[in-house]
Design a protein around this motif. Structure first.
Motif, mmCIF file in Angstrom:
data_model
loop_
_atom_site.group_PDB
_atom_site.id
_atom_site.type_symbol
_atom_site.label_atom_id
_atom_site.label_comp_id
_atom_site.label_asym_id
_atom_site.label_seq_id
_atom_site.Cartn_x
_atom_site.Cartn_y
_atom_site.Cartn_z
ATOM 1 N N VAL A 109 1.081 -1.364 -0.096
ATOM 2 C CA VAL A 109 -0.013 0.202 -0.104
ATOM 3 C C VAL A 109 0.831 1.056 -0.137
ATOM 4 O O VAL A 109 1.957 1.661 0.756
ATOM 5 N N GLU A 110 0.648 1.925 -1.121
ATOM 6 C CA GLU A 110 1.876 3.259 -1.152
ATOM 7 C C GLU A 110 0.770 4.386 -1.038
ATOM 8 O O GLU A 110 -0.457 4.613 -1.569
ATOM 9 N N PHE A 111 1.166 5.262 -0.030
ATOM 10 C CA PHE A 111 0.652 6.691 0.474
ATOM 11 C C PHE A 111 1.200 7.661 -0.218
ATOM 12 O O PHE A 111 2.500 7.969 0.248
ATOM 13 N N HIS A 112 0.574 8.479 -0.634
ATOM 14 C CA HIS A 112 0.850 9.855 -1.265
ATOM 15 C C HIS A 112 0.585 10.921 -0.649
ATOM 16 O O HIS A 112 -0.618 11.338 -0.253
ATOM 17 N N SER A 113 1.548 11.895 -0.103
ATOM 18 C CA SER A 113 1.185 13.196 0.655
ATOM 19 C C SER A 113 1.926 14.118 0.166
ATOM 20 O O SER A 113 3.111 14.010 -0.575
ATOM 21 N N PRO A 114 1.799 15.400 0.513
ATOM 22 C CA PRO A 114 2.860 16.517 0.133
ATOM 23 C C PRO A 114 4.071 16.412 0.747
ATOM 24 O O PRO A 114 4.923 17.042 0.109
ATOM 25 N N GLU A 115 4.235 15.780 1.832
ATOM 26 C CA GLU A 115 5.447 15.301 2.415
ATOM 27 C C GLU A 115 6.452 14.318 1.764
ATOM 28 O O GLU A 115 7.566 14.110 2.058
ATOM 29 N N GLY A 116 5.545 13.577 1.011
ATOM 30 C CA GLY A 116 6.357 12.291 0.462
ATOM 31 C C GLY A 116 5.598 11.377 0.237
ATOM 32 O O GLY A 116 4.202 11.245 0.140
ATOM 33 N N VAL A 117 6.153 9.986 -0.045
ATOM 34 C CA VAL A 117 5.499 8.745 -0.278
ATOM 35 C C VAL A 117 5.954 7.828 0.797
ATOM 36 O O VAL A 117 7.027 7.712 1.013
ATOM 37 N N ALA A 118 5.048 6.964 1.196
ATOM 38 C CA ALA A 118 5.329 5.772 2.228
ATOM 39 C C ALA A 118 4.930 4.710 1.459
ATOM 40 O O ALA A 118 3.808 4.602 1.001
ATOM 41 N N VAL A 119 5.765 3.693 1.557
ATOM 42 C CA VAL A 119 5.464 2.295 0.768
ATOM 43 C C VAL A 119 5.379 1.255 2.081
ATOM 44 O O VAL A 119 6.362 1.294 2.642
ATOM 45 N N ILE A 120 4.325 0.758 2.273
ATOM 46 C CA ILE A 120 4.044 -0.166 3.396
ATOM 47 C C ILE A 120 3.608 -1.623 2.866
ATOM 48 O O ILE A 120 2.800 -1.831 2.217
ATOM 49 N N GLN A 121 4.325 -2.468 3.305
ATOM 50 C CA GLN A 121 4.306 -4.132 2.740
ATOM 51 C C GLN A 121 3.366 -4.873 4.097
ATOM 52 O O GLN A 121 3.501 -4.716 5.082
ATOM 53 N N PHE A 122 2.151 -5.389 3.565
ATOM 54 C CA PHE A 122 1.345 -6.067 4.363
ATOM 55 C C PHE A 122 1.257 -7.684 3.999
ATOM 56 O O PHE A 122 1.386 -8.040 2.820
ATOM 57 N N ASP A 123 1.137 -8.401 5.131
ATOM 58 C CA ASP A 123 0.617 -9.815 4.685
ATOM 59 C C ASP A 123 -0.878 -9.766 4.115
ATOM 60 O O ASP A 123 -1.547 -9.144 4.716
ATOM 61 N N ILE A 124 -0.950 -10.352 2.973
ATOM 62 C CA ILE A 124 -2.433 -10.314 2.372
ATOM 63 C C ILE A 124 -3.117 -11.116 3.062
ATOM 64 O O ILE A 124 -4.433 -10.674 3.300
ATOM 65 N N ALA A 125 -2.876 -12.275 4.001
ATOM 66 C CA ALA A 125 -3.727 -12.965 4.702
ATOM 67 C C ALA A 125 -4.444 -11.982 5.925
ATOM 68 O O ALA A 125 -5.417 -12.044 6.184
ATOM 69 N N ALA A 126 -3.578 -11.210 6.506
ATOM 70 C CA ALA A 126 -4.012 -10.062 7.390
ATOM 71 C C ALA A 126 -4.974 -9.382 6.698
ATOM 72 O O ALA A 126 -6.122 -8.965 7.412
ATOM 73 N N LEU A 127 -4.919 -8.760 5.704
ATOM 74 C CA LEU A 127 -5.615 -7.819 5.016
ATOM 75 C C LEU A 127 -7.056 -8.636 4.480
ATOM 76 O O LEU A 127 -8.109 -7.944 4.715
ATOM 77 N N ARG A 128 -6.799 -9.641 3.961
ATOM 78 C CA ARG A 128 -8.007 -10.690 3.571
ATOM 79 C C ARG A 128 -9.032 -10.978 4.949
ATOM 80 O O ARG A 128 -9.994 -10.814 4.876
ATOM 81 N N ARG A 129 -8.448 -11.287 5.909
ATOM 82 C CA ARG A 129 -9.071 -11.528 7.178
ATOM 83 C C ARG A 129 -9.825 -10.240 7.633
ATOM 84 O O ARG A 129 -10.920 -10.165 8.097
ATOM 85 N N PHE A 130 -9.203 -9.118 7.412
ATOM 86 C CA PHE A 130 -9.759 -7.651 8.027
ATOM 87 C C PHE A 130 -10.786 -7.511 7.068
ATOM 88 O O PHE A 130 -12.102 -7.131 7.472
ATOM 89 N N LEU A 131 -10.915 -7.701 5.624
ATOM 90 C CA LEU A 131 -11.966 -7.493 4.684
ATOM 91 C C LEU A 131 -13.129 -8.341 5.039
ATOM 92 O O LEU A 131 -14.072 -7.867 4.959
ATOM 93 N N ARG A 132 -12.722 -9.783 5.366
ATOM 94 C CA ARG A 132 -13.848 -10.555 5.712
ATOM 95 C C ARG A 132 -14.756 -10.147 6.810
ATOM 96 O O ARG A 132 -15.926 -10.001 6.657
ATOM 97 N N ARG A 133 -14.039 -9.586 7.683
ATOM 98 C CA ARG A 133 -14.527 -9.127 9.148
ATOM 99 C C ARG A 133 -15.400 -7.944 8.703
ATOM 100 O O ARG A 133 -16.595 -7.589 9.210
ATOM 101 N N THR A 134 -14.929 -6.871 7.930
ATOM 102 C CA THR A 134 -15.845 -5.704 7.387
ATOM 103 C C THR A 134 -17.029 -6.173 6.446
ATOM 104 O O THR A 134 -18.186 -5.830 6.603
ATOM 105 N N ASN A 135 -16.797 -7.405 5.870
ATOM 106 C CA ASN A 135 -17.925 -7.569 5.093
ATOM 107 C C ASN A 135 -19.230 -7.969 5.737
ATOM 108 O O ASN A 135 -20.235 -8.073 5.739
ATOM 109 N N ALA A 136 -18.768 -8.812 6.910
ATOM 110 C CA ALA A 136 -19.512 -9.511 7.732
ATOM 111 C C ALA A 136 -20.395 -8.669 8.670
ATOM 112 O O ALA A 136 -21.501 -8.633 8.794
ATOM 113 N N ALA A 137 -19.692 -7.525 8.786
ATOM 114 C CA ALA A 137 -20.177 -6.437 9.666
ATOM 115 C C ALA A 137 -21.125 -5.569 8.799
ATOM 116 O O ALA A 137 -22.214 -5.195 9.186
#
Length: 142
Positions: A109-137
């Motif tokens: 996930v790459e975040f762009h702001s006036p101060e610069g760019v931050a590039v952050i790497q996540f485990d896909i499993a953690a993001l999918r688990r989170f998205l499943r929980r949001t869909n259930a909610a």
């Protein structure tokens, strides 16, 4: 005794409490460890909060700890939940937030702001688990 702001009717109070409990239980927050991608050969691991509020069913939030910002405050990014979902399959996003898969088990996930760019790497499993929980909610709320 009349119903006033200080003394609402019992039925209205019970309904308000039930609604507040339902909304509170539908909120989703996952704490995960992500990695900051930089020129440094060693990855810097950081704690990140993934948040979803039923009041904003189309949005997700990624919150970085206060220690990472020059102001010493949490840094919160809000963007479409659909962007995060699509970015786990193929590169997506053209604005401040861009998401793409990085191999089979990581996503960036790459975040762009006036101060610069931050590039952050996540485990896909953690993001999918989170998205499943949001869909259930969202389903529970409907």
């Amino acid at each position: 005794m009349s119903a006033t702001a200080e003394n609402p009717p019992v039925a209205a109070t019970a309904t308000a409490v039930a609604t507040a409990v339902a909304v509170a239980t539908a909120a989703v927050e996952d704490r995960v460890t992500a990695r900051v991608i930089s020129d440094d050969p060693l990855y810097r691991k950081i704690p990140v909060a993934l948040r979803f509020a039923p009041a904003e069913p189309l949005a997700v939030r990624i919150v970085f700890p206060a220690g990472l910002s020059p102001e010493g405050t949490e840094n919160e990014w809000v963007f479409p939940r659909a962007l995060l979902e699509a970015g786990l399959q193929a590169p997506t996003g053209t604005g401040d937030v861009r998401v793409w898969p990085c191999g089979r088990v990581q996503a960036v996930v790459e975040f762009h702001s006036p101060e610069g760019v931050a590039v952050i790497q996540f485990d896909i499993a953690a993001l999918r688990r989170f998205l499943r929980r949001t869909n259930a909610a969202v389903t529970r709320q409907a």
